[in-house]
Design an enzyme around this catalytic site. Structure first.
Site, mmCIF file in Angstrom:
data_model
loop_
_atom_site.group_PDB
_atom_site.id
_atom_site.type_symbol
_atom_site.label_atom_id
_atom_site.label_comp_id
_atom_site.label_asym_id
_atom_site.label_seq_id
_atom_site.Cartn_x
_atom_site.Cartn_y
_atom_site.Cartn_z
ATOM 1 N N SER A 55 -82.407 -18.756 29.279
ATOM 2 C CA SER A 55 -81.772 -17.626 28.599
ATOM 3 C C SER A 55 -81.177 -17.992 27.238
ATOM 4 O O SER A 55 -80.888 -17.108 26.444
ATOM 5 C CB SER A 55 -80.691 -16.990 29.479
ATOM 6 O OG SER A 55 -79.560 -17.817 29.567
ATOM 7 N N LYS A 62 -73.548 -18.228 27.733
ATOM 8 C CA LYS A 62 -73.978 -17.106 26.886
ATOM 9 C C LYS A 62 -73.156 -17.111 25.597
ATOM 10 O O LYS A 62 -72.100 -17.721 25.500
ATOM 11 C CB LYS A 62 -73.749 -15.752 27.586
ATOM 12 C CG LYS A 62 -74.557 -15.548 28.863
ATOM 13 C CD LYS A 62 -76.019 -15.332 28.576
ATOM 14 C CE LYS A 62 -76.824 -15.055 29.826
ATOM 15 N NZ LYS A 62 -77.214 -16.246 30.569
#
Length: 146
Positions: free
Chosen positions: A67, A104
């Site tokens: 990701s 993230k």
């Protein structure tokens, strides 16, 4: 320090600085044309001091998944996470959301917190008042494996 149960997406390990990691440094490695000085070893550095500023609050995490690949954090890489640093908008952080750790980018937009993947196949995650959420630590470095 107690670490909550980990998800399948990130392994976290406390940093221990029992032994210095001292390596020789080659000064001035050119990324363009080769330099005649490129094979001259200048000094030695303690690698642990270069990448770890706050040993008692630093953890190493092995990334699982893709990701964050668009900013060079790939599956199997090790991230250096400092829990003592304050987060700021647009930083990369390890977050604990709804019983899972994830790495993230944090974006704050009009009082809404978003967790942004750096891979277009993953949608942004909106942190809501119903979310169990903490910013666990700020990513300061990435150790790459080729």
């Amino acid at each position: 320090m107690e670490i909550p149960e980990l998800s399948e997406k990130l392994e976290l390990f406390p940093f221990t600085s029992d032994h210095a990691i001292i390596l020789p440094v080659v000064a001035g490695i050119s990324a363009g044309f080769p330099s005649p000085a490129a094979d001259f070893i200048d000094v030695a550095i303690d690698l642990s001091k270069e990448i770890v500023k706050n040993p008692s609050s630093t953890f190493l995490g092995r990334v699982k998944g893709d990701s964050m690949q668009d900013i060079g954090i790939d599956d199997g890489d090790i991230i250096v996470v400092d829990k003592s640093l304050p987060y700021k908008d647009n930083c990369i952080a390890v977050c604990f959301i709804d019983q899972e750790f994830t790495v993230k980018r944090i974006l704050i937009d009009k009082d809404i917190c978003w967790l942004i993947a750096e891979n277009g196949k993953y949608p942004p995650i909106q942190v809501t008042s119903e979310s169990e959420f903490i910013i666990w630590g700020v990513v300061t470095s990435v150790i790459k494996f080729f």
